[in-house]
Scaffold this active site. Structure first.
Site, PDB file in Angstrom:
ATOM      1  CG  PHE A 172       0.975 -10.398  -4.056  1.00  0.00           C
ATOM      2  CD1 PHE A 172       1.299 -10.867  -2.810  1.00  0.00           C
ATOM      3  CD2 PHE A 172       0.578 -11.308  -5.023  1.00  0.00           C
ATOM      4  CE1 PHE A 172       1.225 -12.227  -2.510  1.00  0.00           C
ATOM      5  CE2 PHE A 172       0.502 -12.671  -4.745  1.00  0.00           C
ATOM      6  CZ  PHE A 172       0.827 -13.127  -3.481  1.00  0.00           C
ATOM      7  CE  LYS A 196       4.173   0.019  -0.428  1.00  0.00           C
ATOM      8  NZ  LYS A 196       4.483  -0.938  -1.513  1.00  0.00           N
ATOM      9  CD  GLU A 199       6.646  -4.519  -3.126  1.00  0.00           C
ATOM     10  OE1 GLU A 199       5.740  -3.782  -2.696  1.00  0.00           O
ATOM     11  OE2 GLU A 199       7.222  -5.374  -2.405  1.00  0.00           O
ATOM     12  CB  SER A 249       3.451 -10.816   5.356  1.00  0.00           C
ATOM     13  OG  SER A 249       4.371  -9.748   5.466  1.00  0.00           O
ATOM     14  CB  CYS A 304      -6.075 -13.008   3.724  1.00  0.00           C
ATOM     15  SG  CYS A 304      -7.576 -12.103   3.420  1.00  0.00           S
ATOM     16  CD  GLU A 399      -0.570 -16.274   5.037  1.00  0.00           C
ATOM     17  OE1 GLU A 399       0.363 -15.488   5.291  1.00  0.00           O
ATOM     18  OE2 GLU A 399      -1.712 -15.905   4.758  1.00  0.00           O
TER      19      GLU A 399
END
Ligand code: NAD
Length: 515
Positions: A172, A196, A199, A249, A304, A399
């Site tokens: 995301f 993909k 979401e 993740s 990240c 994290e």
């Protein structure tokens, strides 16, 4: 009060008419060149984190729709792989032009669905755009090798061929950049693709897919499906999908890596991080403090490569006092507001801050109770600084992915490097110093894939690759750059013989050699 604009994009024109008119738009699938509504009866809300307003809904794409997307990609492959690389490049040239044209639309969509500030959203698009620009030179990047006369009258050459149908699964936090790390390189090398998106913020992927079609990408070369775990598992299991690019993740990434590899697929999996900055006593104070604030709190810490832990060599007191002062001056607001430095981000963050406090860290700056006027429902956390953090604390081991900077202390560079190297992640690490000797020791001894020397977020441009290591990466061919081209291609080696063969030399069963 501000009302976020809900974009009525061209792709939304396919929304089925039987739904109640004030229900949020449903994001369609892209299958075989058409934006089509899913027949699914299960949907997930896409929520604006600054307001909690439902922006749109994604369907949990049905299995037969997913199969249709893979089948469209498979059907498009033979023609596409035989399309000249120069033609494929030209489509990327056009795509980069269209992304520039629609930069504001993309950025506004990212801010609405993901929350980051508009300026940061532009950076998200721009970093992806650079990969598209790089893909415009694919004819050179995909070149094979040639060795003449490896034996008498015999030449050997290698060809980099596309794999077939590839798939991408996105996180995301970079809704435009990460899809653009994937499909431009994949399709320009001659593959077809099933994407993909996350979401949580599919809009940028949809706009990009629409632009790719406008740029001339033929039907079926790029397809988009939606969902969560089930569709990801279907991607891992589908025998027509040859390679998977994943960013997200560790929980999802290691699952996907194991499952897809067991099914014989090539996988590149970029995962979580805990990026450290070591600050030497001789570091330039002003530049270092600005770098720490920007890299720790930019994008609300949801990068990240965010610099989430700083190790001060020597006495940290003065550094910490000044850090708090600068962090306090940052403005937390909805990403659409012109003065915003940090957009919303709350998940898990507060729990991990609290666990740090309970295990003995000192809370120098607490951003948990922040309320942003006009956005009282927003998921905001202000800049937070924890000092005296140690390696056993949960807030250090996990994290956080929020605007939280952890401060640690070491007596010398050696000790600081050892702290960084004991951490399981290896995405990025930086040193701030004016000593070349310290910088060189750091570069040599540090166990991280992307190293910054007086550079807090050392993300390489697309002619290099994104080279996370240790638990931040699984696979062996990284994203973009030469490694990215290698990931999406396989090598065929051809040995040819063109000479007048002397007759009557008989049959030799010995292994052919050239001596
Ligand atoms: P996430 O793992 O929750 O989701 C990523 C994707 O995986 C989504 O498309 C999601 O639908 C899918 N997914 C999630 N859980 C799954 C499961 N159990 N089984 C199958 N599929 C699953 O990640 P996120 O929260 O969207 O993104 C944040 C994470 O991504 C952070 O850990 C961050 O460090 C990492 N990240 C890494 C990089 C990098 O290059 N190393 C870049 C960006 C983000």
């Amino acid at each position: 009060t501000f009302r976020p604009q809900i974009f009525v994009l061209k792709y939304y024109s396919n929304i089925s008419t039987d739904r109640h008119s004030d229900s949020p738009p449903i994001v369609p699938n892209l299958i075989g060149g058409s934006f089509v509504d899913s027949q699914s009866s299960h949907f997930i809300d896409v929520i604006n984190p600054a307001t909690q307003q439902v922006v749109s809904q994604i369907p949990l794409t049905k299995n037969e729709e997913f199969k249709a997307a893979v089948s469209a990609a498979k059907q498009a492959f033979p023609l596409w792989r035989n399309t000249p690389v120069t033609t494929r490049q030209r489509i990327m040239l056009k795509l980069q032009q269209l992304i520039r044209r629609d930069m504001d639309k993309l950025a506004m969509n990212i801010t609405t669905e993901q929350g980051k500030t508009l300026k940061d959203a532009q950076g998200d698009v721009f970093r992806g755009l650079e990969v598209v620009e790089h893909a415009c030179g694919m004819a050179s990047l995909q070149m094979g090798e040639f060795s003449s006369n490896v034996s008498h009258g015999i030449d050997t050459y290698s060809i980099r061929e596309p794999l077939g149908v590839c798939a991408g699964i996105c996180p995301f936090n970079f809704p435009a950049m990460i899809p653009l790390w994937m499909f431009p390189v994949a399709v320009t090398t001659g593959n077809t693709f099933v994407l993909k998106p996350s979401e949580k913020d599919p809009g940028a992927s949809m706009i990009l897919a629409e632009l790719a079609m406008e740029a001339g990408l033929p039907s079926g070369v790029l397809n988009v499906v939606h969902g969560t775990n089930d569709i990801v598992n279907a991607i891992c299991d589908d025998e027509d999908i040859k390679a998977i690019s994943f960013v997200g993740s560790n929980t999802a990434g290691m699952h996907i890596y194991a499952r897809a590899s067991a099914n014989g697929k090539r996988v590149q999996s970029n995962m979580g991080a805990k990026n450290h900055g070591i600050v030497m006593p001789d570091a330039s104070p002003d530049a270092t403090l600005n770098a720490l604030v920007a890299a720790g709190f930019g994008a609300a810490g949801q990068r990240c490569m965010a610099l989430s832990t700083v190790v001060f060599v020597g006495d940290p007191k003065e550094w910490e006092t000044e850090l708090v002062k600068r962090a306090k001056s940052l403005k937390v607001n909805a990403g659409t507001e012109p003065d915003a430095d940090l957009g919303p981000a709350k998940e898990r963050v507060c729990r991990l801050i609290q666990s740090g406090v309970e295990s003995g860290a000192r809370l120098l700056l607490d951003g948990r109770d922040i309320v942003v006027p006009g956005y009282e429902q927003g998921n905001f956390v202000g800049p937070t600084i924890l000092s005296g953090v140690t390696e056993d604390m949960e807030c250090y081991k996990e994290e956080i992915f929020g605007p939280v900077l952890l401060c640690m202390q070491a007596d010398n560079l050696e000790e600081a490097i050892n702290i960084v190297n004991r951490n399981k992640y290896g995405n990025g690490a930086a040193i701030f110093t004016s000593s070349g000797v310290a910088a060189r020791k750091f570069q040599t001894d540090i166990e991280a894939g992307q190293v910054g020397i007086n550079v807090p977020i050392p993300v390489p441009l697309p002619f290099f690759s994104f080279t996370g290591s240790k638990a931040s990466f699984a696979g062996d061919l990284n994203f973009y750059g030469k490694a990215g081209v290698n990931f999406y291609t396989q090598i065929k080696t051809v040995t040819q013989q063109w000479k007048d063969l002397p007759g009557g030399s008989g049959v030799s069963l010995a292994m052919p050699t050239s001596q």
